[in-house]
Enzyme design. Structure first.
Site, PDB file in Angstrom:
ATOM      1  CE  LYS A  90      27.934  46.403  41.036  1.00 27.77           C
ATOM      2  NZ  LYS A  90      28.465  45.121  41.474  1.00 27.77           N
ATOM      3  NE  ARG A 141      30.811  40.486  46.511  1.00 24.98           N
ATOM      4  CZ  ARG A 141      30.545  41.296  45.489  1.00 24.98           C
ATOM      5  NH1 ARG A 141      30.735  42.601  45.589  1.00 24.98           N
ATOM      6  NH2 ARG A 141      30.097  40.808  44.346  1.00 24.98           N
TER       7      ARG A 141
HETATM    8  C1  LIG Z   1      29.406  44.775  40.587  1.00 24.49           C
HETATM    9  C2  LIG Z   1      29.702  43.396  40.156  1.00 24.49           C
HETATM   10  C3  LIG Z   1      30.310  43.165  38.921  1.00 24.49           C
HETATM   11  C4  LIG Z   1      30.756  44.283  38.007  1.00 24.49           C
HETATM   12  O1  LIG Z   1      31.906  44.896  38.532  1.00 24.49           O
HETATM   13  P1  LIG Z   1      32.676  46.073  37.745  1.00 24.49           P
HETATM   14  O2  LIG Z   1      33.933  46.248  38.508  1.00 24.49           O
HETATM   15  O3  LIG Z   1      31.771  47.258  37.819  1.00 24.49           O
HETATM   16  O4  LIG Z   1      32.891  45.632  36.356  1.00 24.49           O
HETATM   17  C5  LIG Z   1      30.525  41.854  38.543  1.00 24.49           C
HETATM   18  N1  LIG Z   1      30.158  40.822  39.326  1.00 24.49           N
HETATM   19  C6  LIG Z   1      29.580  40.993  40.523  1.00 24.49           C
HETATM   20  C7  LIG Z   1      29.206  39.816  41.335  1.00 24.49           C
HETATM   21  C8  LIG Z   1      29.333  42.294  40.983  1.00 24.49           C
HETATM   22  O5  LIG Z   1      28.754  42.460  42.167  1.00 24.49           O
END
Ligand SMILES: *Cc1c(COP(=O)(O)O)cnc(C)c1O
Length: 375
Positions: A45, A140
């Site tokens: 993302k 969250r």
């Molecule tokens: C963005 C996200 C990740 C990845 O997080 P990083 O800190 O970029 O490794 C993993 N799990 C969920 C649910 C996320 O939203």
């Protein structure tokens, strides 16, 4: 050169994507996890779903490609990604048909959505894999009580025929800043055992979090039940932004922080005062700014600005001695007084980019993306 034989200038600002550095990072991260019995979901993302990054992750051994946005996963599939796709933002009711058509797995945290996605899967002739989220305190997504999670798991298992309950997972270090400690990983394992007992079979997936969950792994205290991590940040920015990734852990220093370099063109150089002259009000974004008077110093203006990368703290000049002083939407003022090298109009300045800047730059239509060392 174009067909008339004139030299075509490169369109700037440019974001250089160095795929060799990216693959170095991805295979290192996948290797760390593999040694601990953990598979990686490669999260894309932060690159706004750059399909070439998804292909890199796949070739480096990721077992899933993951994103929070369905369009990004669709692009990855269209670009030839073969491994399963995982939707990591709990989906909207309005996108469930796309989710079951495009993704193989999704994270889930509400019974209403589970019922609706079961219907969507049935309607589209699919069996969709779900990972139920446990909120272990970060506040969250996720079910907040172990008993509730186990009850929902039983409900999915018994009543929602077009879903397969693949596992459970958690997310930490996000809105609530909660660290993924050994205690939190043990708690997740305990909740997984409760679910397994309730449904009478083992779960395939226990998903222990994101980049920050590498810390218990580095410490050798990761609960052996955790067998998936969903990793984005550290694979793209390496040690550049150590708080966001692993709190300055030295293990991360073997990764490259030059996977993405922003190239901007100098449009003015001058020696100017460092404190503005006149009656001070607010800056271009309406904020009252405190300026430090450092006397007259050499400055360069770059043709890139906050409209492109967001916050000046999120870009770091590669040029030794250069410092980002201030910026407007379309200009960045670089202090170059302490640089050995002198900059002139037309020169190119290279900047490393942190997480938020990378997210914005890859989404911006003003940035030319140039990919090098693609496989
Ligand atoms: C963005 C996200 C990740 C990845 O997080 P990083 O800190 O970029 O490794 C993993 N799990 C969920 C649910 C996320 O939203």
């Amino acid at each position: 050169m174009n067909e008339k034989g004139t030299i075509m200038a490169k369109k700037r600002p440019t974001l250089i994507v160095n795929h060799e550095n990216l693959r170095h990072n991805m295979s290192t991260v996948v290797g760390w996890c593999r040694d601990a019995g953990i598979d990686v979901a490669g999260v894309i993302k932060v690159t706004t779903g750059m399909a070439s990054a998804a292909l890199d992750y796949e070739s480096c051994g990721a077992k899933w490609i993951a994103s929070s946005r369905i369009e990004q996963l669709e692009r990855a599939r269209e670009a030839g990604v073969k491994i399963p796709l995982l939707m990591i933002r709990v989906p909207m009711l309005s996108e469930l048909d796309e989710v079951v058509k495009i993704c193989d797995y999704s994270l889930q945290s509400s019974v209403d959505t589970l019922k609706a996605i079961n219907e969507a899967a049935a309607r589209n002739g699919r069996v969709h894999n779900v990972i139920l989220m446990a909120d272990l305190g970060d506040l969250r997504e996720g079910f907040f009580e172990k008993e509730e999670l186990a009850d929902v798991a039983v409900y999915v298992e018994k009543n929602l025929d077009s879903l397969h309950l693949a596992g459970i997972g958690t997310n930490l270090g996000c809105v609530g800043s909660v660290k993924p400690t050994k205690e939190k990983m043990d708690m997740l394992a305990d909740w997984a055992e409760a679910v397994e007992e309730a449904i009478g079979r083992p779960l395939e997936i226990v998903s222990g979090g994101a980049t920050s969950s590498l810390m218990p792994l580095f410490d050798g205290v990761m609960n052996p039940k955790v067998n998936m991590l969903r990793i984005g940040a550290v694979a793209y920015i390496g040690p550049l932004e150590d708080l966001r990734t692993c709190y300055g852990r030295k293990e991360v220093e073997v990764l490259s922080d030059e996977c993405f370099i922003l190239e901007a063109e100098v449009i003015e150089t001058n020696t100017k005062p460092t404190h503005p002259i006149g009656e001070l009000g607010v800056d271009a974004s309406g904020k009252v700014v405190k300026y430090v008077d450092r006397g007259r110093r050499r400055r360069a203006i770059l043709a890139v600005g906050r409209a492109d990368y967001g916050d000046i703290d999120d870009i770091v000049p590669v040029l030794e001695g250069a410092e980002v002083a201030m910026a407007s939407g379309d200009h960045t003022i670089l202090d170059i007084e302490d640089c050995k090298e002198q900059l002139r109009v037309g020169d190119i300045v290279r900047l490393k980019v942190k997480y938020s800047a990378l997210m914005r730059l890859t989404a911006s239509e003003n940035i030319t993306i140039e990919e090098i060392n693609r496989q």
